[in-house]
Design a protein around this motif. Structure first.
Motif, PDB file in Angstrom:
ATOM      1  N   GLY A  26       0.996  -1.254   0.070  1.00 20.73           N
ATOM      2  CA  GLY A  26       0.028  -0.016   0.071  1.00 20.73           C
ATOM      3  C   GLY A  26       1.048   1.350  -0.121  1.00 20.73           C
ATOM      4  N   PRO A  27       1.749   1.558   1.034  1.00 21.97           N
ATOM      5  CA  PRO A  27       2.574   2.568   0.742  1.00 21.97           C
ATOM      6  C   PRO A  27       3.332   2.822  -0.337  1.00 21.97           C
ATOM      7  CG  PRO A  27       2.672   1.497   3.078  1.00 21.97           C
ATOM      8  CD  PRO A  27       1.939   0.722   2.254  1.00 21.97           C
ATOM      9  N   SER A  28       3.843   1.674  -0.726  1.00 19.01           N
ATOM     10  CA  SER A  28       4.556   1.749  -1.986  1.00 19.01           C
ATOM     11  C   SER A  28       3.686   2.221  -3.275  1.00 19.01           C
ATOM     12  CB  SER A  28       5.192   0.136  -2.539  1.00 19.01           C
ATOM     13  OG  SER A  28       5.865   0.234  -3.764  1.00 19.01           O
ATOM     14  N   LEU A  29       2.516   1.913  -3.179  1.00 12.63           N
ATOM     15  CA  LEU A  29       1.555   2.345  -4.241  1.00 12.63           C
ATOM     16  C   LEU A  29       1.292   3.762  -4.161  1.00 12.63           C
ATOM     17  CD1 LEU A  29      -0.921  -0.568  -4.521  1.00 12.63           C
ATOM     18  CD2 LEU A  29       0.849  -0.029  -6.213  1.00 12.63           C
ATOM     19  N   VAL A  30       1.336   4.324  -2.931  1.00  9.53           N
ATOM     20  CA  VAL A  30       0.960   5.815  -2.718  1.00  9.53           C
ATOM     21  C   VAL A  30       2.493   6.735  -3.223  1.00  9.53           C
ATOM     22  CG1 VAL A  30       0.559   7.598  -1.035  1.00  9.53           C
ATOM     23  CG2 VAL A  30      -0.582   5.378  -0.847  1.00  9.53           C
ATOM     24  N   VAL A  31       3.440   6.094  -2.936  1.00 12.56           N
ATOM     25  CA  VAL A  31       4.636   6.973  -3.130  1.00 12.56           C
ATOM     26  C   VAL A  31       4.722   6.791  -4.825  1.00 12.56           C
ATOM     27  CG1 VAL A  31       7.360   6.615  -3.116  1.00 12.56           C
ATOM     28  CG2 VAL A  31       5.801   6.521  -1.185  1.00 12.56           C
ATOM     29  N   GLY A  32       4.337   5.601  -5.162  1.00 10.61           N
ATOM     30  CA  GLY A  32       4.637   5.537  -6.901  1.00 10.61           C
ATOM     31  C   GLY A  32       3.685   6.385  -7.639  1.00 10.61           C
ATOM     32  N   LEU A  33       2.659   6.863  -6.997  1.00  8.79           N
ATOM     33  CA  LEU A  33       1.619   7.586  -7.489  1.00  8.79           C
ATOM     34  C   LEU A  33       1.749   8.894  -7.567  1.00  8.79           C
ATOM     35  CD1 LEU A  33      -1.400   8.061  -8.733  1.00  8.79           C
ATOM     36  CD2 LEU A  33      -2.254   8.101  -6.528  1.00  8.79           C
ATOM     37  N   LEU A  34       2.644   9.469  -6.302  1.00  8.52           N
ATOM     38  CA  LEU A  34       2.990  10.573  -6.029  1.00  8.52           C
ATOM     39  C   LEU A  34       4.278  11.258  -6.883  1.00  8.52           C
ATOM     40  CD1 LEU A  34       3.139  10.876  -2.035  1.00  8.52           C
ATOM     41  CD2 LEU A  34       1.441  12.052  -3.650  1.00  8.52           C
ATOM     42  N   VAL A  35       5.152  10.170  -7.221  1.00  5.42           N
ATOM     43  CA  VAL A  35       6.108  10.436  -8.036  1.00  5.42           C
ATOM     44  C   VAL A  35       5.769  10.303  -9.346  1.00  5.42           C
ATOM     45  CG1 VAL A  35       8.108   9.180  -8.934  1.00  5.42           C
ATOM     46  CG2 VAL A  35       8.210   9.159  -6.638  1.00  5.42           C
ATOM     47  N   SER A  36       4.813   9.749  -9.816  1.00 10.40           N
ATOM     48  CA  SER A  36       4.270   9.674 -11.214  1.00 10.40           C
ATOM     49  C   SER A  36       3.539  10.769 -11.517  1.00 10.40           C
ATOM     50  CB  SER A  36       3.240   8.640 -11.453  1.00 10.40           C
ATOM     51  OG  SER A  36       3.812   7.389 -11.357  1.00 10.40           O
ATOM     52  N   ALA A  41       3.969  16.326 -13.779  1.00  6.00           N
ATOM     53  CA  ALA A  41       3.803  17.846 -13.827  1.00  6.00           C
ATOM     54  C   ALA A  41       5.083  18.506 -14.358  1.00  6.00           C
ATOM     55  CB  ALA A  41       3.499  18.232 -12.275  1.00  6.00           C
ATOM     56  N   THR A  42       6.328  17.688 -13.987  1.00  2.00           N
ATOM     57  CA  THR A  42       7.520  18.483 -14.588  1.00  2.00           C
ATOM     58  C   THR A  42       7.901  17.971 -16.094  1.00  2.00           C
ATOM     59  OG1 THR A  42       8.860  16.607 -13.594  1.00  2.00           O
ATOM     60  CG2 THR A  42       8.380  18.742 -12.213  1.00  2.00           C
ATOM     61  N   GLN A  47      12.040   6.278 -16.557  1.00  4.31           N
ATOM     62  CA  GLN A  47      11.419   5.177 -16.072  1.00  4.31           C
ATOM     63  C   GLN A  47      11.794   4.616 -14.678  1.00  4.31           C
ATOM     64  OE1 GLN A  47       8.764   3.589 -17.346  1.00  4.31           O
ATOM     65  NE2 GLN A  47       8.693   4.838 -19.009  1.00  4.31           N
ATOM     66  N   THR A  48      13.118   5.059 -14.411  1.00  4.10           N
ATOM     67  CA  THR A  48      13.702   4.441 -13.185  1.00  4.10           C
ATOM     68  C   THR A  48      13.733   5.278 -11.995  1.00  4.10           C
ATOM     69  OG1 THR A  48      15.816   5.407 -13.560  1.00  4.10           O
ATOM     70  CG2 THR A  48      15.276   2.904 -14.270  1.00  4.10           C
ATOM     71  N   LEU A  49      12.927   6.750 -11.978  1.00  6.51           N
ATOM     72  CA  LEU A  49      13.021   7.512 -11.030  1.00  6.51           C
ATOM     73  C   LEU A  49      11.998   7.179  -9.731  1.00  6.51           C
ATOM     74  CD1 LEU A  49      13.790  10.490 -10.214  1.00  6.51           C
ATOM     75  CD2 LEU A  49      11.509  11.226 -11.149  1.00  6.51           C
ATOM     76  N   PRO A  53      12.587   5.555  -4.246  1.00  9.40           N
ATOM     77  CA  PRO A  53      11.584   6.046  -3.270  1.00  9.40           C
ATOM     78  C   PRO A  53      10.551   4.859  -2.976  1.00  9.40           C
ATOM     79  CG  PRO A  53      11.557   7.593  -5.060  1.00  9.40           C
ATOM     80  CD  PRO A  53      12.525   6.362  -5.592  1.00  9.40           C
ATOM     81  N   ARG A  54      10.162   4.070  -4.041  1.00 10.76           N
ATOM     82  CA  ARG A  54       9.266   3.123  -3.514  1.00 10.76           C
ATOM     83  C   ARG A  54      10.022   1.765  -2.800  1.00 10.76           C
ATOM     84  NH1 ARG A  54       6.273   1.014  -9.163  1.00 10.76           N
ATOM     85  NH2 ARG A  54       8.407   0.687  -9.359  1.00 10.76           N
ATOM     86  N   LEU A  55      11.399   1.565  -3.345  1.00 12.69           N
ATOM     87  CA  LEU A  55      12.034   0.462  -2.530  1.00 12.69           C
ATOM     88  C   LEU A  55      12.247   0.969  -1.283  1.00 12.69           C
ATOM     89  CD1 LEU A  55      13.761  -1.961  -2.533  1.00 12.69           C
ATOM     90  CD2 LEU A  55      15.455  -0.597  -3.158  1.00 12.69           C
ATOM     91  N   LEU A  56      12.553   2.391  -0.813  1.00 13.07           N
ATOM     92  CA  LEU A  56      13.061   2.738   0.412  1.00 13.07           C
ATOM     93  C   LEU A  56      11.542   2.789   1.153  1.00 13.07           C
ATOM     94  CD1 LEU A  56      15.419   5.609  -0.418  1.00 13.07           C
ATOM     95  CD2 LEU A  56      16.045   3.347   0.507  1.00 13.07           C
ATOM     96  N   ILE A  57      10.606   3.091   0.901  1.00 15.84           N
ATOM     97  CA  ILE A  57       9.313   2.996   1.461  1.00 15.84           C
ATOM     98  C   ILE A  57       9.003   1.474   1.835  1.00 15.84           C
ATOM     99  CG2 ILE A  57       6.677   3.525   1.212  1.00 15.84           C
ATOM    100  CD1 ILE A  57       8.532   5.826   2.067  1.00 15.84           C
ATOM    101  N   THR A  58       9.296   0.782   1.058  1.00 17.91           N
ATOM    102  CA  THR A  58       8.813  -0.594   1.285  1.00 17.91           C
ATOM    103  C   THR A  58       9.732  -1.424   2.362  1.00 17.91           C
ATOM    104  OG1 THR A  58       8.020  -1.079  -1.123  1.00 17.91           O
ATOM    105  CG2 THR A  58       8.453  -2.927   0.223  1.00 17.91           C
TER     106      THR A  58
END
Length: 89
Positions: A26-36, A41-42, A47-49, A53-58
């Motif tokens: 769950g937290p990994s999905l949220v972080v992936g959505l925020l990064v996406s 926006a930018t 692809q690897t960005l 963050p997802r690995l660290l949050i997991t």
């Protein structure tokens, strides 16, 4: 062993699996959505960005919630092993 008991045990096991997966993924999905959303926006098309963050949050989630998840897991197996005589007879 009755079919109702088997279905109850299977339901408890599946609930525990869903709980473990939801807590870890769950937290990994949220972080992936925020990064996406940040990438959209930018307009950064890397692809690897979102991987780090997802690995660290997991890993952080496993470190924080790991003992609770293991406790839930061992509680299920303790209940199963202590009720084996009641299930067989």
């Amino acid at each position: 062993m009755t079919p109702e008991l088997v279905m109850d045990l299977l339901g408890d096991a599946l609930y525990l699996i869903v709980l473990i997966v939801a807590v870890i993924v769950g937290p990994s999905l949220v972080v992936g959505l925020l990064v996406s959303m940040f990438q959209a926006a930018t307009q950064i098309n890397e692809q690897t960005l979102s991987f780090l963050p997802r690995l660290l949050i997991t890993l952080a989630t496993i470190m924080v919630a790991g003992s609770w998840l293991i406790t839930k897991f061992t509680d299920l197996f303790d209940r199963l092993f202590t009720n084996i005589p009641l299930m067989i007879g």
